[in-house]
Design an enzyme around this catalytic site. Structure first.
Site, PDB file in Angstrom:
ATOM      1  N   SER A 141      -1.560   4.764  -4.633  1.00  0.00           N
ATOM      2  CA  SER A 141      -0.111   4.942  -4.241  1.00  0.00           C
ATOM      3  C   SER A 141       0.784   4.845  -5.292  1.00  0.00           C
ATOM      4  CB  SER A 141      -0.090   3.962  -3.021  1.00  0.00           C
ATOM      5  OG  SER A 141       1.462   4.071  -2.741  1.00  0.00           O
ATOM      6  N   TYR A 162       0.037  -3.759   1.200  1.00  0.00           N
ATOM      7  CA  TYR A 162      -0.290  -2.538   0.774  1.00  0.00           C
ATOM      8  C   TYR A 162      -0.138  -2.266  -0.747  1.00  0.00           C
ATOM      9  CZ  TYR A 162       0.043   2.647   0.801  1.00  0.00           C
ATOM     10  OH  TYR A 162       0.051   4.174   0.708  1.00  0.00           O
TER      11      TYR A 162
END
Length: 258
Positions: free
Chosen positions: A137, A150
């Protein structure tokens, strides 16, 4: 001739979003694809539509990974590609995040990628070599408030990608990571989870938000991420391994003051 003719690729989290678009594109480029997910109805429907195979796969479970590889081998004879796409996101202030929530995100995002590499890499090597693409990400390369679990897992995926690339290069297995910014999937656009939701309006609202954050002025599309995953899974990227590839509309480039 497709870019993946003769290849066999497992795509996790493939029932919807980025994984769905990766599965569709890979089949269109000639690959035998295993659609792997926990969303059985959606995954089975997609596999039937595009001419792929579906397998139930909870990426945090070793037994499920072994079953997925067995299913791929039974359907196509071998496995020489993996896209570790499955992932979850939870929003929470770091100091208010329950341990159970943090560990849930780790199990899916980080442990899932580890198990995927560990289980599938020997199969890829035995087939003569191939590719692994891990989904990290934008938040795996910088900080982002309220997504601590995350971000931690996505940073870990970048590290795992580099280690795997070093260790597997001699076995002709290339390992890279895609690092998406905000992408118009159910993770960013909850309207996609609501049968009565206005998906188009949701995407337009997200474009309005990200026009202020992203130099290219909009949220990304899952098809765009799929094209990057394809590049990293085919011979176009034959001299590339161990690298994170950012696809974020320029978000990570910096801050515009005017």
């Amino acid at each position: 001739m497709g870019k993946l003719d003769g290849r066999v690729v497992i795509v996790t989290g493939a029932a919807r979003g980025q994984g769905e678009q990766e599965a569709r594109l890979f089949v269109a480029e000639g690959a035998g694809v295993v659609v792997a997910d926990v969303l059985d109805d959606q995954g089975e429907a997609l596999a039937k539509e595009i001419g792929a195979r579906y397998v139930h796969l909870d990426v945090s479970r070793e037994d499920d990974w072994r079953a997925a590889v067995d299913a791929a081998r039974k359907a196509y004879g071998h496995v020489d590609g993996l896209v570790n796409n499955a992932g979850i996101l939870r929003f929470n202030e770091l100091v208010g995040t329950p341990l159970e929530e943090f560990e849930e995100v780790v199990r899916v995002n980080q442990t899932g990628v580890f198990l995927g590499i560990r289980t599938v890499a020997p199969e890829i090597a035995a087939a003569g070599g191939g590719t692994i693409v891990n989904t990290a990400s934008f938040a795996g390369l910088t900080g982002m408030a309220y997504v601590g679990a995350y971000a931690a897992t996505k940073h870990a995926i970048v590290g795992l990608t580099r280690v795997a690339a070093l260790e597997l290069a001699a076995r002709n297995v290339r390992v890279n990571a895609v690092c998406p910014g905000a992408i118009d999937t159910a993770m960013s656009n909850p309207a996609q989870l609501d049968p009565g939701g206005d998906v188009v309006a949701g995407a337009e609202a997200l474009d309005a938000v990200y026009s202020k954050l992203v130099p290219l002025g909009r949220i990304g599309r899952p098809e765009e991420v799929a094209r990057l995953a394809l590049f990293l899974s085919c011979e176009d990227s034959s001299y590339i391994t161990g690298q994170p590839f950012v696809i974020d509309g320029g978000w990570l480039a910096g801050v515009s003051v005017i």
